[in-house]
Design a protein around this motif. Sequence first.
Motif, PDB file in Angstrom:
ATOM      1  N   LYS A 221       0.829  -1.208   0.000  1.00 11.35           N
ATOM      2  CA  LYS A 221       0.000   0.000   0.000  1.00 11.35           C
ATOM      3  C   LYS A 221       0.857   1.249   0.000  1.00 11.35           C
ATOM      4  O   LYS A 221       0.541   2.242  -0.672  1.00 11.35           O
ATOM      5  CB  LYS A 221      -0.926  -0.014   1.216  1.00 11.35           C
ATOM      6  CG  LYS A 221      -1.854   1.188   1.288  1.00 11.35           C
ATOM      7  CD  LYS A 221      -2.740   1.122   2.519  1.00 11.35           C
ATOM      8  CE  LYS A 221      -3.647   2.343   2.600  1.00 11.35           C
ATOM      9  NZ  LYS A 221      -4.513   2.300   3.820  1.00 11.35           N
ATOM     10  N   ASP A 222       1.965   1.213   0.758  1.00 11.63           N
ATOM     11  CA  ASP A 222       2.885   2.357   0.807  1.00 11.63           C
ATOM     12  C   ASP A 222       3.699   2.514  -0.476  1.00 11.63           C
ATOM     13  O   ASP A 222       4.426   3.503  -0.628  1.00 11.63           O
ATOM     14  CB  ASP A 222       3.872   2.183   1.973  1.00 11.63           C
ATOM     15  CG  ASP A 222       3.214   2.250   3.331  1.00 11.63           C
ATOM     16  OD1 ASP A 222       2.075   2.734   3.429  1.00 11.63           O
ATOM     17  OD2 ASP A 222       3.855   1.796   4.307  1.00 11.63           O
ATOM     18  N   ARG A 223       3.636   1.504  -1.345  1.00  7.27           N
ATOM     19  CA  ARG A 223       4.415   1.464  -2.581  1.00  7.27           C
ATOM     20  C   ARG A 223       5.905   1.310  -2.313  1.00  7.27           C
ATOM     21  O   ARG A 223       6.734   1.606  -3.189  1.00  7.27           O
ATOM     22  CB  ARG A 223       4.158   2.706  -3.447  1.00  7.27           C
ATOM     23  CG  ARG A 223       2.713   2.817  -3.903  1.00  7.27           C
ATOM     24  CD  ARG A 223       2.504   3.964  -4.855  1.00  7.27           C
ATOM     25  NE  ARG A 223       1.114   4.042  -5.301  1.00  7.27           N
ATOM     26  CZ  ARG A 223       0.639   4.956  -6.157  1.00  7.27           C
ATOM     27  NH1 ARG A 223       1.468   5.868  -6.667  1.00  7.27           N
ATOM     28  NH2 ARG A 223      -0.629   4.957  -6.504  1.00  7.27           N
ATOM     29  N   SER A 224       6.241   0.871  -1.104  1.00  7.33           N
ATOM     30  CA  SER A 224       7.649   0.609  -0.787  1.00  7.33           C
ATOM     31  C   SER A 224       8.014  -0.847  -1.052  1.00  7.33           C
ATOM     32  O   SER A 224       9.179  -1.227  -0.955  1.00  7.33           O
ATOM     33  CB  SER A 224       7.943   0.979   0.663  1.00  7.33           C
ATOM     34  OG  SER A 224       7.064   0.324   1.547  1.00  7.33           O
ATOM     35  N   LEU A 225       7.021  -1.658  -1.383  1.00  7.01           N
ATOM     36  CA  LEU A 225       7.203  -3.042  -1.815  1.00  7.01           C
ATOM     37  C   LEU A 225       6.459  -3.207  -3.123  1.00  7.01           C
ATOM     38  O   LEU A 225       5.263  -2.885  -3.214  1.00  7.01           O
ATOM     39  CB  LEU A 225       6.654  -4.013  -0.761  1.00  7.01           C
ATOM     40  CG  LEU A 225       6.610  -5.498  -1.140  1.00  7.01           C
ATOM     41  CD1 LEU A 225       8.015  -6.047  -1.380  1.00  7.01           C
ATOM     42  CD2 LEU A 225       5.916  -6.312  -0.032  1.00  7.01           C
ATOM     43  N   SER A 226       7.136  -3.699  -4.130  1.00 10.37           N
ATOM     44  CA  SER A 226       6.534  -3.832  -5.457  1.00 10.37           C
ATOM     45  C   SER A 226       5.369  -4.816  -5.461  1.00 10.37           C
ATOM     46  O   SER A 226       5.404  -5.847  -4.786  1.00 10.37           O
ATOM     47  CB  SER A 226       7.594  -4.294  -6.466  1.00 10.37           C
ATOM     48  OG  SER A 226       7.006  -4.611  -7.713  1.00 10.37           O
ATOM     49  N   LYS A 227       4.336  -4.512  -6.233  1.00  7.74           N
ATOM     50  CA  LYS A 227       3.226  -5.445  -6.420  1.00  7.74           C
ATOM     51  C   LYS A 227       3.705  -6.747  -7.064  1.00  7.74           C
ATOM     52  O   LYS A 227       3.054  -7.788  -6.923  1.00  7.74           O
ATOM     53  CB  LYS A 227       2.141  -4.816  -7.288  1.00  7.74           C
ATOM     54  CG  LYS A 227       1.391  -3.669  -6.627  1.00  7.74           C
ATOM     55  CD  LYS A 227       0.310  -3.128  -7.551  1.00  7.74           C
ATOM     56  CE  LYS A 227      -0.453  -1.984  -6.883  1.00  7.74           C
ATOM     57  NZ  LYS A 227      -1.508  -1.436  -7.777  1.00  7.74           N
ATOM     58  N   SER A 228       4.841  -6.670  -7.740  1.00 10.55           N
ATOM     59  CA  SER A 228       5.384  -7.869  -8.389  1.00 10.55           C
ATOM     60  C   SER A 228       5.891  -8.891  -7.387  1.00 10.55           C
ATOM     61  O   SER A 228       6.275 -10.000  -7.770  1.00 10.55           O
ATOM     62  CB  SER A 228       6.519  -7.480  -9.336  1.00 10.55           C
ATOM     63  OG  SER A 228       6.061  -6.668 -10.391  1.00 10.55           O
ATOM     64  N   THR A 229       5.909  -8.546  -6.114  1.00  7.48           N
ATOM     65  CA  THR A 229       6.366  -9.481  -5.076  1.00  7.48           C
ATOM     66  C   THR A 229       5.628 -10.803  -5.127  1.00  7.48           C
ATOM     67  O   THR A 229       6.181 -11.832  -4.751  1.00  7.48           O
ATOM     68  CB  THR A 229       6.215  -8.836  -3.672  1.00  7.48           C
ATOM     69  OG1 THR A 229       6.787  -9.684  -2.697  1.00  7.48           O
ATOM     70  CG2 THR A 229       4.745  -8.599  -3.331  1.00  7.48           C
ATOM     71  N   VAL A 230       4.370 -10.789  -5.619  1.00  4.86           N
ATOM     72  CA  VAL A 230       3.588 -12.029  -5.673  1.00  4.86           C
ATOM     73  C   VAL A 230       4.093 -12.970  -6.761  1.00  4.86           C
ATOM     74  O   VAL A 230       3.672 -14.135  -6.825  1.00  4.86           O
ATOM     75  CB  VAL A 230       2.088 -11.745  -5.892  1.00  4.86           C
ATOM     76  CG1 VAL A 230       1.510 -10.992  -4.699  1.00  4.86           C
ATOM     77  CG2 VAL A 230       1.845 -10.983  -7.189  1.00  4.86           C
ATOM     78  N   ASN A 231       4.973 -12.473  -7.615  1.00  7.44           N
ATOM     79  CA  ASN A 231       5.538 -13.297  -8.687  1.00  7.44           C
ATOM     80  C   ASN A 231       7.016 -13.604  -8.488  1.00  7.44           C
ATOM     81  O   ASN A 231       7.596 -14.373  -9.249  1.00  7.44           O
ATOM     82  CB  ASN A 231       5.369 -12.590 -10.043  1.00  7.44           C
ATOM     83  CG  ASN A 231       3.921 -12.319 -10.386  1.00  7.44           C
ATOM     84  OD1 ASN A 231       3.065 -13.185 -10.221  1.00  7.44           O
ATOM     85  ND2 ASN A 231       3.626 -11.110 -10.855  1.00  7.44           N
ATOM     86  N   TRP A 232       7.626 -13.003  -7.496  1.00  6.08           N
ATOM     87  CA  TRP A 232       9.066 -13.116  -7.329  1.00  6.08           C
ATOM     88  C   TRP A 232       9.485 -14.344  -6.531  1.00  6.08           C
ATOM     89  O   TRP A 232       8.900 -14.670  -5.496  1.00  6.08           O
ATOM     90  CB  TRP A 232       9.620 -11.894  -6.598  1.00  6.08           C
ATOM     91  CG  TRP A 232       9.730 -10.667  -7.450  1.00  6.08           C
ATOM     92  CD1 TRP A 232       9.667 -10.602  -8.812  1.00  6.08           C
ATOM     93  CD2 TRP A 232       9.916  -9.322  -6.986  1.00  6.08           C
ATOM     94  NE1 TRP A 232       9.814  -9.302  -9.233  1.00  6.08           N
ATOM     95  CE2 TRP A 232       9.967  -8.497  -8.137  1.00  6.08           C
ATOM     96  CE3 TRP A 232      10.056  -8.743  -5.735  1.00  6.08           C
ATOM     97  CZ2 TRP A 232      10.141  -7.113  -8.056  1.00  6.08           C
ATOM     98  CZ3 TRP A 232      10.240  -7.375  -5.637  1.00  6.08           C
ATOM     99  CH2 TRP A 232      10.273  -6.564  -6.794  1.00  6.08           C
ATOM    100  N   THR A 233      10.515 -15.009  -7.028  1.00  6.20           N
ATOM    101  CA  THR A 233      11.216 -16.025  -6.248  1.00  6.20           C
ATOM    102  C   THR A 233      12.284 -15.306  -5.430  1.00  6.20           C
ATOM    103  O   THR A 233      12.517 -14.102  -5.598  1.00  6.20           O
ATOM    104  CB  THR A 233      11.892 -17.060  -7.152  1.00  6.20           C
ATOM    105  OG1 THR A 233      12.921 -16.395  -7.921  1.00  6.20           O
ATOM    106  CG2 THR A 233      10.897 -17.713  -8.104  1.00  6.20           C
TER     107      THR A 233
END
Length: 401
Positions: A221-233
Amino acid sequence: MIPLSVTLTIVATAGLAGCSQERDPDVYTVLNSSTDESFHRWDAEAMARCSKKLGITIEQQSVPAAQLLTKALRMASSKSLPDVLQLDASQVPSFAAAGGLVPLEEVGVSDSGIPEGIVKFGSYDGTYYGAARSVNTLALFYNKKILDKAGVEVPTTWDELRTTAKDLTRGKQYGVALSAGGAEDGVFQFMPFMWSNGGDETDLDSPEAAEALNFWKSLIKDRSLSKSTVNWTQADVNDQFMAGNAAMMINGPWQLETLDAQKNLDYGIATIPVPEAGDDSVAPLGGAVLTASNTGDSAREKKAGRVINCLTSRSEQTDYALKSSMVPANEQAAAEWRRQVPELSSLANQVAEGRSRTAKIGDRWPTVSLALQSAFQSALTGKTSTRAALEQAQERATSGN
């Protein structure tokens, strides 16, 4: 991942009480997943030393980690299991429950000098089946130059992590990177947040687990963690960190070789932040253990125990850990390792509080892991609420579907 029911069926019906092929009495085989050139070479060197010491030949067979369990199951069905089988510790309960392993005590391998958490790491139903040479865990990696330039300290609590990650998010640079992907990587990375908050793998929809997942959501939500985290190994996370796209990351010591190859990267390692100051940072133990296969030949099984004892001796543990940047399992070996690489002391501290993922739920772990993976994908992408996602995860974990 092979379903547990398939694992049990294949191994249990394999007729492990006998061998279909005659084995050379002077040749012993170790099946592992050391396909990386460095790890394969380090293992080969250790096996050569132990071969000379024991007066036998120890042969290494290596297959990719994702194929190892399948390979072992096929060998079990053809009654050709290796003498020593190196398994990821999370796979031990399933293989042991199916009768594929011999208790290490029966083949002369003791757990003396091994911390309780690491003994449980290689155990199933209170029986010690897997001896670790070294273990790994997770820690907070941070880019020293970026933090120094921003004038911020290394965070130690969740509030500090959230604030610091916000301060470090600029342009294409995120404050923090972690893996929340729909695979074991994401679950491994969630454990420190859930466990340190008092959550438990037996109660996935508890308030403590929900708070941990909501903390991840707050970073997005803060945009300090990418939304792509759900796809990252975890490898993807490391790539982001090395490229300067993340100021901090959650990752493990298996990344050190590639990190150290980046000559302009000045990084530090710290304990994973906790919910409140004074809380214990509890991270999962990871890595492989050496097990004695149930070949039905007690004499060979005892010799396999001697192979395991040699490969997990203090000197071999220290040598392997220094090369691989893992933490030795033996307490005395770990103390020597600390003296030689004090810069990695945060990893050793994290291991000291580490927990086995399977200690409480044994061979149910694969089901629980899959349930959590689905919860991450659902909650972090906004498809469902955190509460609904974790309630569904608990239902899946309970039903086994």
